[in-house]
Write an enzyme that holds these catalytic residues in place. Structure first.
Site, PDB file in Angstrom:
ATOM      1  N   LYS A 162     -35.820  88.450 -23.314  1.00  0.00           N
ATOM      2  CA  LYS A 162     -35.532  87.471 -22.261  1.00  0.00           C
ATOM      3  C   LYS A 162     -34.434  88.022 -21.344  1.00  0.00           C
ATOM      4  O   LYS A 162     -33.577  88.788 -21.790  1.00  0.00           O
ATOM      5  CB  LYS A 162     -35.077  86.179 -22.953  1.00  0.00           C
ATOM      6  CG  LYS A 162     -34.988  84.936 -22.089  1.00  0.00           C
ATOM      7  CD  LYS A 162     -34.657  83.713 -22.971  1.00  0.00           C
ATOM      8  CE  LYS A 162     -34.456  82.447 -22.169  1.00  0.00           C
ATOM      9  NZ  LYS A 162     -34.204  81.275 -23.045  1.00  0.00           N
ATOM     10  N   SER A 198     -36.913  77.247 -22.058  1.00  0.00           N
ATOM     11  CA  SER A 198     -36.665  78.193 -20.991  1.00  0.00           C
ATOM     12  C   SER A 198     -37.190  79.603 -21.273  1.00  0.00           C
ATOM     13  O   SER A 198     -37.278  80.408 -20.352  1.00  0.00           O
ATOM     14  CB  SER A 198     -35.159  78.279 -20.736  1.00  0.00           C
ATOM     15  OG  SER A 198     -34.509  78.831 -21.870  1.00  0.00           O
ATOM     16  N   SER A 235     -35.615  75.972 -26.464  1.00  0.00           N
ATOM     17  CA  SER A 235     -36.093  76.977 -25.511  1.00  0.00           C
ATOM     18  C   SER A 235     -36.928  78.103 -26.103  1.00  0.00           C
ATOM     19  O   SER A 235     -37.532  78.876 -25.363  1.00  0.00           O
ATOM     20  CB  SER A 235     -34.911  77.593 -24.756  1.00  0.00           C
ATOM     21  OG  SER A 235     -34.515  76.745 -23.705  1.00  0.00           O
TER      22      SER A 235
END
Lengths: 479, 97, 489
Positions: free
Chosen positions: C78, C153, C177
């Site tokens: 990420k 996310s 997330s």
């Protein structure tokens, strides 16, 4: 209207740890700009703090020396404000659980002791340095200092005069020096001080409006600023005007305080517990262990100097006040010198020299045996008083043992009778009037003749011997 | 409702060094008001005498020895900054001492 | 060569092939790069991919002679994990161009095991969101339906794994997330116990809630990746000095007799499809020998309020550093304006709408006069939520609930209603508040053929229990084997 002056002091002292408070960067002063930084102290995204155990131990040490209660549970908090020297735009500090609280410092006064209470002692990280150059539209940022461990020591508003404040600072600095936790160098910023001052009519209970004064670069500046501010506030009050709650800056050139540009907003630091650091429990046993290892503190040492060395309270106070001086004194005495002459040398020539040159005693690096040698040379008659002073200065300037100086430089006193006779003869030849005056009974004339003889011998003549020779020669002449 | 006024949002935005103006201000005030109204449901929970949790783990006293680690190269550090001057970072003039 | 393309394989399938030389790391990387080149445009799973940098990285890995547990395997990370020398921006304009001068601890650990780090999986800006629409670099699309969000996310990581644009990935989970996008994309997503994985180098959203965890094609891969990244790190004060078990070795331990708790949950807004899938999954668990019982989780219905106070407060503080001085964006770039003007312009231009909203909310709840009513209160309720879980885990080994009340929603559907968006985190948030580990695994599909996730939670540091039960379930079902049919851009 007579007013009482209420003063509180906030002292920030940098701990002389090897590394910063929350990272492994060196905490040295004077490194090239931005050369002592890492992701942690730069506040780079993702970096996390880990507490330096030495900083905590030394914080406890200071807390104990100030007779504080060390918190059984301590935590860190974030204090938020935007400033370019603060990379995270929050400072890791301590809010409601400081390391230590409720201590005191005792100030020795004429007859009585004044107790100044310490409200709290807490650990926090230092900010970086901003450099401003006049005429430039920018400021420069050096982050080397960012994250250096600071101990904030906050007094209660127990100080009543600027002299009290000065004495408190001297005493606190001495304490920190004996604890050996800081270089306490105001010029390098390892000791910094802010003060707050308010006035209230005598007899009134509630405190007046408090003004904070910053930018104090020396103890003398603290004293001057407080005197100025007391005068300023007193004048306002006597005119019936209001005191504004504000922060003012001391201006060392104009010798006055100036209002800082009014802030656009009241400070709202939004403190909350630092989630990246866990709480700290401080066990009573650990505190006791640190307490047992406390060194002798100034108050104890003053007492010992009076009792063991029969020094006066004043001498003890002056010697102990600066650790380097006290260590020099003790070193010399340990080597067998008599305490009083050692104290006299240190408090006399030594301190005069430091004051004249504006130096810290540490910087001289004088060895105790040098002082011992100096006193021996005087006592043994090798050095006259005048010569001793010269040797002493040379010792400080050149950092050399006086015994060495005497050996190398013909500084030995002239006691050889024949040489002295010759000098006396020359002096009398040159100053017949003075010889006559002395013969007529003017004692001053002899002093003048001895002085001239000393001058001729570049101070090396043995003054006692020379006096006797001159007396005899004048007598002979008359006869 | 109506606790969060545009004035409050403006003040808070300034604390956070952001500028919120015009329609965005009205809209944000309404959204924050709605969210805060929702989270105020917490007031109904009895929490007298309950210790606050700021750390879920029962960890304490995490420290490191006072041993130096290498710092970053000053060139690397200064290169990260959007503005620099020689070995320094540079910022618009800071007026207050 | 195996029948399936190398990029479609799992870590545990690839490892023996790579170690034995049946497949070369370069072939694997090229296959993956080709697939990314073909599909990333349509799905936006990565912000960008620097193919030559990856090839160079692989050359260096091979030259190092490391043959670890991830030998030659590309692992996607990420965009909030610092990778030395690579851009790490948290999908925010304010960090545009920022190249971290250091590796996050997890990155270091992946490298030690021979992995090739594939940076920049898309995300909601600073992980603020549940849809990966709040990215300054464009939204990620759900591989199961391009008109829908992948969740967030860590939507980029989840979409990449689901679409075989990644072998396995790391995400971060502050309120769901990792798990919610895993659920929306039909992959496995694990949020470890708070303190299990070092946060050093994870760009903070909410420090007391954030954890890094794996998103993978199956449970065995999750165990595999967790084994690599878990463990104490002296650089993170909140990293737990707790030994790491061999998660892979324990996968096949029996689940017979495990006590599974089914809490009564706030049912507002739960889709019937989700309820149906989760109920069916619970029956599977029972068939596997788990003892299922109803439990209470008092105060869990206050999770959302508690979370949005704690998380935004911490976020407002963590994001204060982005101000145009030390790194990242500065507006205006020159030193002409005043300092305050520079701050205002940088932060106003650099943060997106949701970031601004959360910073304002967090600043508000911490500011003078509101602290006790909001932040202190939330920290107290957090204690109550944590205790609820402690009580639950004294009675059962695993708690089961849906990961999300809905399957993937449509792009744009919730953007204008932030509160509605926050409510979609209802089932995932409490694990972060209590610090317990939780996993989301595929457990079925909605009537519109969208994946549904099952969430399992365990007591702190009992990830091996989660993985064991999840593995048993996975072995008994086929959901995780389904792959989306990708569209061309």
């Amino acid at each position: 209207m007579t007013c009482e002056i209420i003063i509180g002091l906030e002292v920030h002292v940098q701990l002389r740890t090897n590394t910063k408070l929350f990272c492994g960067c060196a905490a040295r002063f004077g490194a090239p700009p931005n050369s002592q930084t890492c992701p942690v102290c730069l506040g780079l995204p993702g970096a996390l703090p880990v507490l330096n155990e030495q900083a905590l131990a030394w914080g406890i040490r200071v807390g104990l020396a100030l007779d504080c209660t060390v918190a059984p549970l301590m935590k860190f908090d974030r204090k938020h404000y935007f400033y370019p020297d603060l990379p995270k735009n929050f400072q890791i500090s301590q809010y409601d659980r400081p390391l230590a609280s409720n201590g005191h410092v005792d100030l020795e006064g004429e007859g009585a002791t004044k107790r100044i209470r310490i409200r709290r002692v807490h650990l926090e990280e230092d900010a970086g340095k901003l450099l401003h150059e006049t005429g430039q539209p920018v400021s420069f940022v050096d982050m080397n200092r960012t994250g250096v461990p600071l101990l904030e020591i906050v007094s209660e508003p127990d100080l009543r005069t600027s002299e009290d404040a000065y004495q408190y600072l001297v005493e606190l600095k001495a304490l920190l020096q004996y604890l050996d936790v800081s270089t306490c160098n105001m010029e390098e910023g390892s000791l910094r001080c802010d003060t707050n001052i308010s006035l209230r009519p005598a007899g009134q209970e509630t405190l007046g409006v408090k003004v904070e004064v910053k930018n104090l670069n020396s103890f003398r500046a603290v004293k001057q600023a407080l005197e100025f501010e007391a005068g300023r506030q007193g004048a306002l009050l006597s005119r019936g005007e209001r005191i504004l709650q504000e922060t003012r800056l001391w201006n060392a050139h104009s010798l006055q305080t100036d209002s800082m540009r009014s802030k656009e907003e009241a400070a709202d630091y939004r403190y909350f517990p630092e989630p990246d650091l866990v709480p700290f429990t401080i066990e009573a046993a650990a505190v006791e262990q640190i307490r047992r290892k406390l060194p002798e503190l100034p108050a104890q040492r003053r007492l010992r100097y009076q009792q063991t060395y029969q020094l006066s309270a004043y001498d003890a106070q002056v010697l102990v006040q600066q650790r380097a001086l006290a260590e020099l004194f003790e070193g010399a005495v340990r080597l067998g010198a008599k305490p009083k002459p050692v104290a006299n040398w240190i408090m006399g020539g030594f301190m005069a020299y430091l004051n004249a040159k504006r130096l810290e005693p540490e910087s001289l690096q004088v060895q105790p045996e040098w002082v011992v040698h100096l006193i021996e040379l005087v006592d043994g008659g090798t050095l006259s008083g005048t010569m001793a002073k010269e040797v002493f200065l040379a010792m400080l300037e050149r950092r050399v043992d006086p015994a060495e100086l005497v050996r190398e430089g013909g500084l030995r006193q002239i006691s050889d009778a024949q040489t002295l006779e010759r000098i006396a003869h020359e002096v009398l030849e040159q100053h017949p009037k003075s010889a006559e005056d002395y013969a007529k009974g003017k004692a001053n004339a002899l002093m003048f003749l001895v002085g001239q003889a000393m001058k001729r011998s570049s101070g090396k003549a043995n003054p006692q011997q020379m006096t006797e020779i001159l007396k005899r020669k004048v007598g002979e002449k008359r006869a | 409702m109506g606790v969060v006024t545009p004035e409050i949002v403006k003040h808070v935005a300034h604390l956070a060094r952001m500028r919120v103006e015009g329609e965005a201000l009205t809209q944000l005030a309404a959204q924050l008001d709605e969210i805060l109204d929702y989270v105020r449901k917490l007031q109904a929970v009895a929490t007298d005498g309950i210790e606050p949790t700021s750390h879920v783990l029962p960890l304490t006293n995490v420290q490191r020895p006072d041993a130096p680690r290498p710092s970053l190269d000053p060139g690397t550090v200064v290169a990260l900054a959007p503005a620099r001057s020689g070995p320094f970072l540079s910022v618009p003039k800071v007026l207050e001492a | 060569m195996p029948a399936r393309a190398p990029s479609a394989l799992t870590i545990h399938e690839l490892h023996p092939l790579l170690i034995s030389g049946q497949l070369s790391p370069a072939e694997l990387l090229e296959d993956l790069l080709a697939r990314i080149a073909g599909h990333n445009g349509a799905y936006g799973a990565y912000i960008d991919v620097a193919a030559d940098q990856l090839r160079e990285q692989l050359r260096r890995q091979l030259a190092s002679g490391r043959r670890g547990r991830l030998f030659g395997i590309p692992i996607t990370v990420k965009d909030n994990l610092c990778v030395a020398g690579e851009q790490t921006t948290c999908a925010s304009k304010i960090l545009a161009g920022f190249r971290a001068p250091y590796d996050a601890t997890v990155i270091e650990r992946l490298r030690q095991e021979g992995a090739v780090i594939v940076p920049r999986a898309n995300m909601d800006e600073f992980a603020f969101g549940s849809s990966t629409e709040n990215s300054a670099y464009g939204a990620t699309r759900n591989p199961w339906d391009r008109q829908r969000v992948p969740g967030g996310s860590s939507g980029g990581s989840a979409a990449a794994v689901a679409a075989d644009l990644a072998i396995g990935a790391l995400g971060s989970d502050t309120g769901g997330s990792i798990r919610q996008p895993a659920s929306f994309c039909n992959v496995v997503g694990l949020k470890p116990t708070y303190g299990r994985v070092s946060r050093y180098g994870l760009i903070a959203f909410a420090s007391s809630l954030d954890q890094i965890g794996p998103l993978t094609k199956d449970v065995r891969d999750a165990a595999h990746l967790l084994s690599v990244i878990a463990g104490h790190d002296p650089m993170d004060s909140t990293s737990a000095p707790v030994e790491v078990p061999d998660y892979v070795a324990q996968l096949e331990a029996p689940v017979n007799g495990l006590r599974v708790g089914l809490p009564r949950l706030p049912e507002e807004g739960i889709e019937p499809d989700v309820r149906r899938c989760v109920e069916a999954a619970v029956q599977v668990l029972q068939r596997l020998g788990a003892a299922v019982e109803r439990i209470e989780l008092p105060f869990i219905d206050h999770s959302i309020e508690t979370y949005y106070i704690v998380a935004t407060a911490e976020a407002s503080s963590n994001l204060a550093r982005y101000a145009g001085v030390h790194y990242g964006l500065r507006e205006p770039a020159e030193d002409r304006s005043s300092l305050i003007e520079m701050y205002l312009r940088t932060r106003t231009a650099g943060f997106g709408a949701e970031a601004k909203r959360r910073i304002l909310l967090g600043t508000y709840v911490l500011s003078h006069g509101y602290y006790d009513a909001y932040y202190l209160k939330a920290m107290q309720v957090r204690t109550l939520i944590k205790r609820s879980f402690e009580q639950a885990f004294s009675r059962c080994d695993i708690v089961v609930m849906p990961t999300s009340p809905t399957a993937a929603f449509r792009l744009g559907e919730r953007l204008t209603d932030p509160l509605q968006m926050y409510l979609s985190d209802i089932y995932t948030i409490s694990a972060n508040l209590a610090g317990v580990p939780a996993i989301s695994i595929p457990c079925g599909f909605s009537s519109s053929q969208l994946p549904v996730g099952l969430q399992l939670l365990a007591a702190p540091f009992r990830e091996e229990l989660l993985l064991r039960l999840a593995y048993a379930y996975e072995q008994a079902t086929e959901w995780h084997r389904r792959r989306p049919a990708l569209e061309q851009a």
